[in-house]
Motif scaffolding. Structure first.
Motif, mmCIF file in Angstrom:
data_model
loop_
_atom_site.group_PDB
_atom_site.id
_atom_site.type_symbol
_atom_site.label_atom_id
_atom_site.label_comp_id
_atom_site.label_asym_id
_atom_site.label_seq_id
_atom_site.Cartn_x
_atom_site.Cartn_y
_atom_site.Cartn_z
ATOM 1 N N ARG A 12 3.189 56.028 -24.845
ATOM 2 C CA ARG A 12 3.241 55.061 -25.947
ATOM 3 C C ARG A 12 2.628 53.724 -25.540
ATOM 4 N NH1 ARG A 12 6.135 50.949 -27.473
ATOM 5 N NH2 ARG A 12 7.491 51.067 -25.644
ATOM 6 N N LEU A 13 3.005 53.273 -24.318
ATOM 7 C CA LEU A 13 2.431 52.017 -23.824
ATOM 8 C C LEU A 13 0.910 52.140 -23.637
ATOM 9 C CD1 LEU A 13 5.159 51.067 -21.172
ATOM 10 C CD2 LEU A 13 4.771 49.975 -23.400
ATOM 11 N N GLN A 14 0.475 53.305 -23.220
ATOM 12 C CA GLN A 14 -0.965 53.509 -23.030
ATOM 13 C C GLN A 14 -1.727 53.411 -24.358
ATOM 14 O OE1 GLN A 14 -2.490 53.955 -19.948
ATOM 15 N NE2 GLN A 14 -4.312 53.569 -21.216
ATOM 16 N N LYS A 15 -1.110 53.944 -25.455
ATOM 17 C CA LYS A 15 -1.751 53.853 -26.768
ATOM 18 C C LYS A 15 -1.885 52.405 -27.217
ATOM 19 C CE LYS A 15 -0.385 58.396 -28.493
ATOM 20 N NZ LYS A 15 0.434 59.136 -29.511
ATOM 21 N N GLU A 16 -0.801 51.598 -26.973
ATOM 22 C CA GLU A 16 -0.880 50.187 -27.326
ATOM 23 C C GLU A 16 -2.001 49.486 -26.554
ATOM 24 O OE1 GLU A 16 2.896 48.411 -26.746
ATOM 25 O OE2 GLU A 16 3.910 49.584 -28.316
ATOM 26 N N LEU A 17 -2.093 49.809 -25.260
ATOM 27 C CA LEU A 17 -3.179 49.219 -24.462
ATOM 28 C C LEU A 17 -4.555 49.680 -24.967
ATOM 29 C CD1 LEU A 17 -1.716 49.520 -20.850
ATOM 30 C CD2 LEU A 17 -2.188 47.405 -22.096
ATOM 31 N N ASP A 18 -4.622 50.946 -25.374
ATOM 32 C CA ASP A 18 -5.902 51.439 -25.900
ATOM 33 C C ASP A 18 -6.324 50.693 -27.154
ATOM 34 O OD1 ASP A 18 -6.006 53.249 -23.850
ATOM 35 O OD2 ASP A 18 -5.235 54.945 -25.018
ATOM 36 N N THR A 19 -5.351 50.360 -28.020
ATOM 37 C CA THR A 19 -5.662 49.599 -29.238
ATOM 38 C C THR A 19 -6.233 48.231 -28.890
ATOM 39 O OG1 THR A 19 -3.873 50.735 -30.422
ATOM 40 C CG2 THR A 19 -4.696 48.690 -31.380
ATOM 41 N N ILE A 20 -5.576 47.569 -27.915
ATOM 42 C CA ILE A 20 -6.063 46.244 -27.494
ATOM 43 C C ILE A 20 -7.479 46.356 -26.913
ATOM 44 C CG2 ILE A 20 -5.655 44.343 -25.901
ATOM 45 C CD1 ILE A 20 -2.635 44.976 -26.144
ATOM 46 N N TYR A 21 -7.699 47.357 -26.068
ATOM 47 C CA TYR A 21 -9.011 47.513 -25.450
ATOM 48 C C TYR A 21 -10.085 47.892 -26.486
ATOM 49 C CZ TYR A 21 -6.821 47.281 -20.832
ATOM 50 O OH TYR A 21 -6.143 46.857 -19.716
ATOM 51 N N ASN A 22 -9.669 48.625 -27.536
ATOM 52 C CA ASN A 22 -10.631 48.973 -28.594
ATOM 53 C C ASN A 22 -11.123 47.735 -29.332
ATOM 54 O OD1 ASN A 22 -10.570 51.706 -28.032
ATOM 55 N ND2 ASN A 22 -8.891 52.118 -29.476
ATOM 56 N N ARG A 23 -10.203 46.794 -29.591
ATOM 57 C CA ARG A 23 -10.624 45.531 -30.227
ATOM 58 C C ARG A 23 -11.624 44.790 -29.342
ATOM 59 N NH1 ARG A 23 -4.557 43.438 -31.815
ATOM 60 N NH2 ARG A 23 -4.099 45.053 -33.414
ATOM 61 N N LYS A 24 -11.321 44.783 -28.039
ATOM 62 C CA LYS A 24 -12.233 44.107 -27.111
ATOM 63 C C LYS A 24 -13.601 44.800 -27.094
ATOM 64 C CE LYS A 24 -12.682 42.857 -22.221
ATOM 65 N NZ LYS A 24 -12.052 42.926 -20.881
ATOM 66 N N ARG A 25 -13.579 46.132 -27.107
ATOM 67 C CA ARG A 25 -14.836 46.869 -27.091
ATOM 68 C C ARG A 25 -15.641 46.650 -28.369
ATOM 69 N NH1 ARG A 25 -11.949 50.849 -24.038
ATOM 70 N NH2 ARG A 25 -11.161 51.830 -25.951
ATOM 71 N N ALA A 26 -14.930 46.452 -29.517
ATOM 72 C CA ALA A 26 -15.647 46.209 -30.774
ATOM 73 C C ALA A 26 -16.466 44.930 -30.691
ATOM 74 C CB ALA A 26 -14.654 46.143 -31.935
ATOM 75 N N VAL A 27 -15.854 43.869 -30.105
ATOM 76 C CA VAL A 27 -16.585 42.618 -29.927
ATOM 77 C C VAL A 27 -17.778 42.827 -28.989
ATOM 78 C CG1 VAL A 27 -16.419 40.234 -29.103
ATOM 79 C CG2 VAL A 27 -14.524 41.236 -30.398
ATOM 80 N N GLN A 28 -17.533 43.547 -27.902
ATOM 81 C CA GLN A 28 -18.629 43.798 -26.953
ATOM 82 C C GLN A 28 -19.740 44.646 -27.582
ATOM 83 O OE1 GLN A 28 -16.447 45.641 -23.770
ATOM 84 N NE2 GLN A 28 -16.057 43.690 -22.706
ATOM 85 N N ASP A 29 -19.326 45.629 -28.426
ATOM 86 C CA ASP A 29 -20.336 46.470 -29.087
ATOM 87 C C ASP A 29 -21.206 45.663 -30.039
ATOM 88 O OD1 ASP A 29 -19.432 48.649 -27.721
ATOM 89 O OD2 ASP A 29 -18.167 49.409 -29.359
ATOM 90 N N ALA A 30 -20.580 44.695 -30.759
ATOM 91 C CA ALA A 30 -21.357 43.852 -31.673
ATOM 92 C C ALA A 30 -22.393 43.029 -30.898
ATOM 93 C CB ALA A 30 -20.417 42.943 -32.468
ATOM 94 N N TYR A 31 -21.932 42.493 -29.775
ATOM 95 C CA TYR A 31 -22.870 41.715 -28.946
ATOM 96 C C TYR A 31 -23.979 42.617 -28.397
ATOM 97 C CZ TYR A 31 -24.592 39.090 -24.928
ATOM 98 O OH TYR A 31 -25.407 38.472 -24.021
ATOM 99 N N ARG A 32 -23.590 43.813 -27.951
ATOM 100 C CA ARG A 32 -24.578 44.752 -27.403
ATOM 101 C C ARG A 32 -25.574 45.207 -28.484
ATOM 102 N NH1 ARG A 32 -21.245 48.174 -25.990
ATOM 103 N NH2 ARG A 32 -20.723 47.231 -23.973
#
Length: 418
Positions: A190-210
């Motif tokens: 469960r904690l891993q899923k929460e961390l995955d959600t946070i990391y997905n938001r971060k990756r979305a910003v990075q993907d936009a920049y990329r």
């Protein structure tokens, strides 16, 4: 937020690790695991000690294969496989020699064959030694196999199996512990899923920049591709122009009538040798020698390449040039001496005859025969001129087609690589 979730996940992992040896039978299980580890260490030492024996066996097997291969190659090269066959053949050949029924050349052949057989006898003798060496290596392998059967290793295997069976029994009482661990695993997931959600938001910003960077690089690549295409089109145009020029040159060379030089040589030789022929009628003129009709190639050039104050003399034992002015009396004398002297031809005339593969006449009487041969050669050239010219044109077209085909293949390969 992400840091807090990571700390919670770390605590869960520590709890999962701390439950490994807890619960009923935990101490006994630890003891059994230690014994298993000790048995594995001993088995590894035994395996290591036996590895040297296996290495020796592998080395012996390789040596046997090498020796068998060498012996097979030697036997394949030798027509006789055994010493007895060689001895029998030598006795047969010696009996033929003693019979006296052979010719001299046959006796020499038989003697040479006997000598070769005696030399090959050493090879046949070596076959037996090679086979003995192979048998000895096989015996060594059998002796090494006995060393691999170690009763101590079998006892360790039995003890290992017994400990493993007891561990399996202890594992049946760890059901409750396993359930607790499963709860911890679920919490960790469960904690891993929460961390995955946070990391997905971060990756979305990075993907936009990329993505923005990729668009810029894409534009650069397209611009580079356009410039490369322009260069390729220009280069292809230059290549096409070069191909067209090369094809035009090939066709132009193919349009030249075949045997033109040979026919001209025939006409030159006929004009020259006619002065020695018994038939003094004017030789037939052709288009190839029309330009030479008014030239007298026998008349020496007394103006060019002659030093001032010298006159050209006939070839004799003297030098070609002599000092003083040539008088009419000397000219007549030189003509008479030339007729009486040995028949000689200029080197250029002889070279033309050699080029046509004709014999050089050694006297004026041979000139009629040479003239007839030249006419026959000339007629053959003229009769085959049109056919060979057509063949040359066909070869030129084939060469052009092959060149175009090879360049098309190279272009296809280059495009596929790009």
């Amino acid at each position: 937020m992400a840091s807090t979730q990571s700390q919670k996940r770390t605590l869960i992992r520590e709890k999962i690790g701390g439950t490994d040896n807890k619960g009923p039978g935990g101490d006994r299980r630890s003891q059994l695991l230690d014994k298993l580890q000790d048995i594995r260490t001993k088995q590894a030492e035994i395996k290591k000690s036996k590895q040297s024996i296996r290495d020796q066996m592998n080395a012996l097997n390789s040596e046997i294969k090498r020796k068998v291969g060498e012996m097979r190659d030697s036997k394949d090269k030798s027509p006789f496989k055994t010493l007895k066959e060689i001895e029998t053949q030598i006795e047969t050949l010696e009996h033929q020699l003693e019979s006296g029924s052979l010719k001299l050349i046959e006796e020499k052949r038989v003697v040479n064959e006997i000598s070769n057989l005696k030399k090959s006898r050493k090879n046949a003798e070596s076959f037996e030694a090679q086979q003995q060496s192979i048998d000895e290596d096989k015996k060594k392998i059998e002796d090494l196999k006995v060393l691999l059967d170690d009763p101590k290793n079998k006892a360790l295997n039995d003890e290992y199996n017994a400990i493993q069976a007891e561990l399996d029994e202890l594992s049946k009482g760890r059901e409750s512990e396993r359930n607790k661990r499963n709860e911890l695993f679920n919490e960790r997931n469960r904690l891993q899923k929460e961390l995955d959600t946070i990391y997905n938001r971060k990756r979305a910003v990075q993907d936009a920049y990329r993505h923005a960077n990729n668009e810029y690089y894409k534009w650069q690549q397209e611009d580079r591709t356009r410039r490369q295409e322009q260069f390729r089109v220009k280069k292809q145009q230059e290549i096409e122009e070069q191909k067209a020029a090369a094809a035009a040159q090939e066709r132009e060379l193919a349009e030249i009538p075949a045997f033109l030089e040979e026919i001209n040589n025939c006409d030159t030789l006929l004009n020259f040798l006619q002065q020695y022929s018994s038939d003094q009628s004017a030789p037939e003129k052709t288009d190839n020698v029309a330009a030479l009709a008014n030239l007298n190639i026998r008349e020496p050039d007394t103006s060019n390449n002659v030093p001032e104050g010298f006159v050209l003399k006939k070839k004799s034992d003297d030098d070609y040039f002599a000092g003083g002015k040539a008088s009419k009396k000397n000219k007549n004398k030189n003509k008479n001496e030339a007729k009486a002297s040995t028949f000689k031809l200029p080197l250029s005339i002889m070279e033309q005859l050699w080029a046509l593969k004709l014999d050089v006449p050694v006297s004026a009487a041979d000139c009629d025969k040479t003239i007839a041969a030249i006419k026959e050669k000339k007629k053959w050239f003229e009769d085959n001129q049109e056919r060979v010219t057509a063949q040359n044109k066909a070869k030129a077209e084939a060469k052009i087609a092959a060149l175009n085909k090879s360049e098309e293949a190279e272009t296809e390969v280059a495009e596929a690589a790009n």
